[in-house]
Design a protein around this motif. Structure first.
Motif, PDB file in Angstrom:
ATOM      1  N   UNK A  64     -97.309  23.632  10.082  1.00 39.91           N
ATOM      2  CA  UNK A  64     -98.385  23.833  11.068  1.00 39.91           C
ATOM      3  C   UNK A  64     -97.829  23.800  12.483  1.00 39.91           C
ATOM      4  N   UNK A  65     -96.869  22.916  12.742  1.00 34.35           N
ATOM      5  CA  UNK A  65     -96.285  22.795  14.079  1.00 34.35           C
ATOM      6  C   UNK A  65     -95.570  24.086  14.477  1.00 34.35           C
ATOM      7  N   UNK A  66     -94.837  24.673  13.540  1.00 29.47           N
ATOM      8  CA  UNK A  66     -94.122  25.918  13.830  1.00 29.47           C
ATOM      9  C   UNK A  66     -95.105  27.064  14.066  1.00 29.47           C
ATOM     10  N   UNK A  67     -96.131  27.151  13.204  1.00 28.23           N
ATOM     11  CA  UNK A  67     -97.141  28.213  13.376  1.00 28.23           C
ATOM     12  C   UNK A  67     -97.886  28.042  14.686  1.00 28.23           C
ATOM     13  N   UNK A  68     -98.207  26.795  15.027  1.00 29.83           N
ATOM     14  CA  UNK A  68     -98.919  26.536  16.277  1.00 29.83           C
ATOM     15  C   UNK A  68     -98.057  26.897  17.489  1.00 29.83           C
ATOM     16  N   UNK A  69     -96.760  26.668  17.396  1.00 26.97           N
ATOM     17  CA  UNK A  69     -95.879  27.041  18.494  1.00 26.97           C
ATOM     18  C   UNK A  69     -95.974  28.528  18.790  1.00 26.97           C
ATOM     19  N   UNK A  70     -95.891  29.350  17.734  1.00 25.46           N
ATOM     20  CA  UNK A  70     -96.013  30.792  17.925  1.00 25.46           C
ATOM     21  C   UNK A  70     -97.392  31.194  18.398  1.00 25.46           C
ATOM     22  N   UNK A  71     -98.429  30.583  17.828  1.00 22.13           N
ATOM     23  CA  UNK A  71     -99.807  30.929  18.201  1.00 22.13           C
ATOM     24  C   UNK A  71    -100.109  30.555  19.645  1.00 22.13           C
ATOM     25  N   UNK A  72     -99.648  29.387  20.073  1.00 24.00           N
ATOM     26  CA  UNK A  72     -99.879  28.961  21.454  1.00 24.00           C
ATOM     27  C   UNK A  72     -99.221  29.917  22.448  1.00 24.00           C
ATOM     28  N   UNK A  73     -98.025  30.374  22.130  1.00 24.98           N
ATOM     29  CA  UNK A  73     -97.344  31.309  23.025  1.00 24.98           C
ATOM     30  C   UNK A  73     -98.106  32.628  23.120  1.00 24.98           C
TER      31      UNK A  73
END
Length: 399
Positions: A64-73
């Motif tokens: 989730x942390x990795x996916x959120x990193x991409x989504x936030x960007x």
């Protein structure tokens, strides 16, 4: 007659690159990161869940942390496009811009550079620095001076590391219970010997985490994407096979760190091959070698420039790692080298086009002299070279 590209990396002219374009490069880049992402999910999520220390939702958190990193960007870049461009604010306009800006990549890399228990709001701060400050304010994709993800990581590391540590830091629930780790990462253990009269040893640096094989596999505490050299190498082999990166750039960088660490180990009384191997398998050396120093925007574009860049970066990594106040030296050295990427590219381009002749000797001399001075200083500061190499001079107090 030689043909020179008029554009700036990572943009490619289709007439020159019929098989590859920017979309292909970015797609292959994301494919290369999949082994790293899957391993970090297994190590920090699935395996810990199987050990019985976390629930299902906590098992999903690393992914989730990795996916959120991409989504936030992506979200932040979309908001930036909406605010800045008043004429093209429709959803289709923003979607079109995002499709050629590859917004998710800085956020994904940023997440992989951070510890497993990084709070989401800290990731948001890092994503803002990476996406808005490090990328969009410089003109967007292809125009940034610094590696955006690395800039976000540096700001978070220098300002919010205490928050991350309080939240759990780099140790997953299983690692936190390992008495042999003693609450430190491998590089943290190395840093403990910096001001100590006791010499470091295999038993002190490697044995608590298993063996060198464990370091290679990545079963040790560390940032999400930095621990598994094996997963990173799989991604690197894919990028080399696809001709997205040049093989000699990561090899020269890792090789420089390896050789200098070996010399320092010899001067410290540990001549074994284990210490330089320890040096390249810990911290961010392998991750940077494959996914960061090969990045086509903030690093040199011509082959000779890549060689100089890799050599300088290797020396600086060892210098900051063994002499600086921080246990890791990769991020600091890479940000510093991003500043000098354009001059190195310019001088190396002149040397490569005209050859090693009299007109280019000032450039060759300048680059070589700086490298030698930096190399000698690194060995002097990190390994007390005078004691090891010039004992008679030191004995007579000539220096």
């Amino acid at each position: 007659m030689a043909r020179f590209a008029g554009g700036k990396a990572p943009f490619l002219r289709l007439s020159d690159q019929k098989r590859y374009n920017t979309n292909t490069i970015m797609r292959d880049f994301m494919i290369a990161m999949l082994p790293v992402i899957l391993f970090t999910w297994y190590k920090n999520g699935i395996q810990v869940y199987l050990d019985g220390y976390i629930n299902v939702f906590e098992m999903l958190y690393p992914l989730f942390l990795v996916i959120m990193g991409g989504l936030l960007s992506v979200i932040m870049e979309g908001i930036y496009f909406y605010i800045v461009d008043k004429k093209e604010r429709s959803f289709k306009d923003i979607q079109r811009k995002l499709s050629t800006s590859y917004a998710a990549i800085p956020g994904v890399i940023l997440a992989l550079l951070l510890p497993v228990y990084t709070p989401i709001w800290v990731l948001m701060v890092g994503a803002f620095i990476a996406t808005i400050v490090g990328k969009m304010l410089f003109g967007g994709f292809g125009h940034n001076i610094f590696n955006p993800a690395l800039l976000g990581y540096a700001v978070v590391g220098f300002t919010l590391s205490g928050v991350i540590t309080d939240a759990g830091g780099v140790f997953n629930a299983s690692e936190a219970l390992m008495d042999s780790y003693a609450g430190v990462t491998p590089l943290g253990a190395l840093a403990n010997f910096r001001n100590s009269t006791e010499a470091f040893s295999y038993d002190a640096l490697v044995a608590p985490y298993g063996s060198l094989w464990n370091l290679f596999l990545g079963t040790m505490p560390g940032a999400l994407g930095e621990t598994s050299a094996l997963a990173i190498l799989i991604g690197g082999i894919w990028l080399i096979y696809r001709k997205i990166i040049k093989w000699y750039t990561p090899v020269l960088y890792v090789g420089t760190v390896f050789v200098l660490s070996w010399i320092i180990g010899i001067m410290a009384g540990e001549p074994g091959i284990w210490f330089p191997t320890f040096s390249i398998f810990t911290g961010g050396v392998m991750f940077a070698a494959i996914f960061m120093i090969t990045e086509p925007v903030s690093t040199p574009t011509n082959p000779l420039g890549k060689v100089f860049f890799a050599l300088f970066l290797g020396v600086l990594t060892v210098l900051f790692r063994f002499v600086g106040n921080l246990p890791e030296g990769v991020g600091t050295s890479l940000i510093l080298m991003n500043i000098f990427a354009i001059p190195i590219d310019t001088y190396a381009g002149i040397i490569r086009s005209k050859g090693f002749k009299k007109p280019t000797m000032p450039y060759v001399t300048a680059l070589a002299s700086i490298f030698v001075i930096l190399l000698v200083y690194t060995l002097v500061a990190a390994g007390n070279m005078y004691t090891a190499v010039l004992p008679l001079i030191r004995f007579w107090q000539v220096i």
